[in-house]
Design a protein around this motif. Structure first.
Motif, short mmCIF file in Angstrom:
data_model
loop_
_atom_site.label_atom_id
_atom_site.label_comp_id
_atom_site.label_asym_id
_atom_site.label_seq_id
_atom_site.Cartn_x
_atom_site.Cartn_y
_atom_site.Cartn_z
N CYS A 56 -3.11 8.68 3.30
CA CYS A 56 -2.71 7.30 3.00
C CYS A 56 -1.24 7.07 3.29
CB CYS A 56 -3.02 6.97 1.54
SG CYS A 56 -4.77 6.85 1.16
N PRO B 193 0.82 -1.23 0.00
CA PRO B 193 0.00 0.00 0.00
C PRO B 193 0.85 1.27 0.00
CG PRO B 193 -0.90 -1.60 1.54
CD PRO B 193 0.42 -2.14 1.10
N PHE B 194 1.91 1.30 0.81
CA PHE B 194 2.78 2.49 0.83
C PHE B 194 3.47 2.68 -0.51
CE2 PHE B 194 7.13 4.05 1.24
CZ PHE B 194 6.89 5.35 1.66
N PHE C 259 -0.17 4.22 5.82
CA PHE C 259 0.46 3.03 5.25
C PHE C 259 1.92 2.90 5.64
CE2 PHE C 259 -2.85 3.20 1.62
CZ PHE C 259 -3.74 2.50 2.42
#
Length: 336
Positions: A276, A247-248, A280
């Motif tokens: 985010c 995700p990161f 993340f």
């Protein structure tokens, strides 16, 4: 991973990030550090204190544990930094070192995963070639090169991450001190060299490994069963890494697309990317706690080694106690 507090484009100055509640970050960092330090230290001690030499796979996993331990040792400094509302009180060198280790942990971990996937690929798909290459000295050389490459990719962090005083904050902060264009160039190189290329290599090896495992007969030999167990552990660690860090990495690629005008920049997009990234990157750090847990749950061979190390220490203590007791009794008899 070295993230500036804002995007360089003008849209960012109109976007308000204060709505994001970050009060949970310091206690979260303290918790994962308190768990990660003893867990990764346990892994290192089991691998290093066991009477048998580490296998090639264990050499890679041991280096991963070392990278995770280094990260966890310096994470509390980052937690205090967050708790102090981004005021850095530990000096410039510690700012650079803590930032460096945060990025190097990610880089080196994925390089160790590449090495261990290639090792499993050779062991299962090309066993004859693997007999020549499957040597501890090559594994140690590979780990050394992985550490060197992780450091080389982060020379910009050593050059640019420093303490500075912002216009609206009188206290020093730990931030990127070079041109933002240099920062995004660094991020682009990091994305390609530390995610895209390793991901393609790992994906290829994983597909071949899964095909080899599913095509094996049920009455495979003992050696092949051992290789199968080691491969299941490796695949579990690999899955955990990508669940925690993908995700990161995806957010970082979207940020780069925005920077290079491949995606239209809006205040809403920038704000959501900021949220985010914060969520993340902290979620990714939990991978350092998850790996040792997987070794215990999935790694039957690791559990056996751990019990032998613990049992060996206990038996050593018991034998030492018996020796001391017998020596004392012998001395009393001689005196009598």
């Amino acid at each position: 991973m070295d993230t500036p507090t804002s995007f360089p484009n003008t849209t960012e100055q109109f976007c308000d990030h204060d709505a994001l509640n970050t009060s949970w970050i310091p206690p979260y960092i303290y918790i994962i550090s308190a768990l990660g330090i003893p867990l990764n230290l346990l892994v290192l001690l089991v691998f290093l204190l066991h009477k048998k030499k580490c296998s090639v796979t264990e050499i890679y996993l041991c280096n991963m544990a070392a990278a995770d331990l280094l990260l966890m040792l310096f994470m509390p400094f980052w937690g205090v930094y967050q708790a102090n509302d981004h005021v850095w009180t530990f000096g410039g060198p510690m700012c650079t070192l803590a930032s460096l280790l945060m990025v190097m942990n990610y880089n080196c971990s994925i390089y160790f995963l590449v090495l261990v996937c290639v090792d499993r690929f050779l062991a299962l798909v090309h066993p004859l070639t693997q007999c020549k290459l499957h040597r501890r000295k090559y594994a140690m050389l590979g780990c050394f090169l992985a550490w060197c490459l992780g450091l080389l990719l982060n020379i910009p962090t050593l050059m640019c991450k420093r303490t500075a005083v912002s216009d609206n904050i009188e206290e020093p902060t730990c931030q990127w001190g070079c041109f933002l264009s240099f920062y995004f160039t660094h991020e682009l190189i990091q994305t390609i060299a530390a995610f895209v290329l390793p991901f393609l290599i790992i994906l290829f090896c994983t597909v071949k490994i899964v095909q080899a495992l599913t095509g094996r007969p049920p009455n495979e030999g003992r050696k092949l069963q051992k290789e199968h167990k080691a491969t299941v552990l490796v695949l579990s660690v690999l899955l955990a890494f990508f669940v925690c860090w993908f995700p990161f990495s995806l957010v970082r690629m979207i940020e780069l697309a925005v920077r290079y005008n491949l995606i239209e920049e809006t205040c809403s997009l920038v704000h959501h990317l900021y949220i985010c990234r914060v969520l993340f990157i902290n979620f990714g750090f939990s991978n350092s706690d998850l790996n040792p847990i997987l070794y215990v749950i999935v790694g039957k061979h690791f559990r056996k080694k751990m019990s032998e190390v613990v049992g060996g220490r206990e038996s050593f203590k018991m034998s030492s106690t018996r020796f001391t007791t017998s020596s004392v009794k012998g001395s009393w008899k001689r005196r009598a």
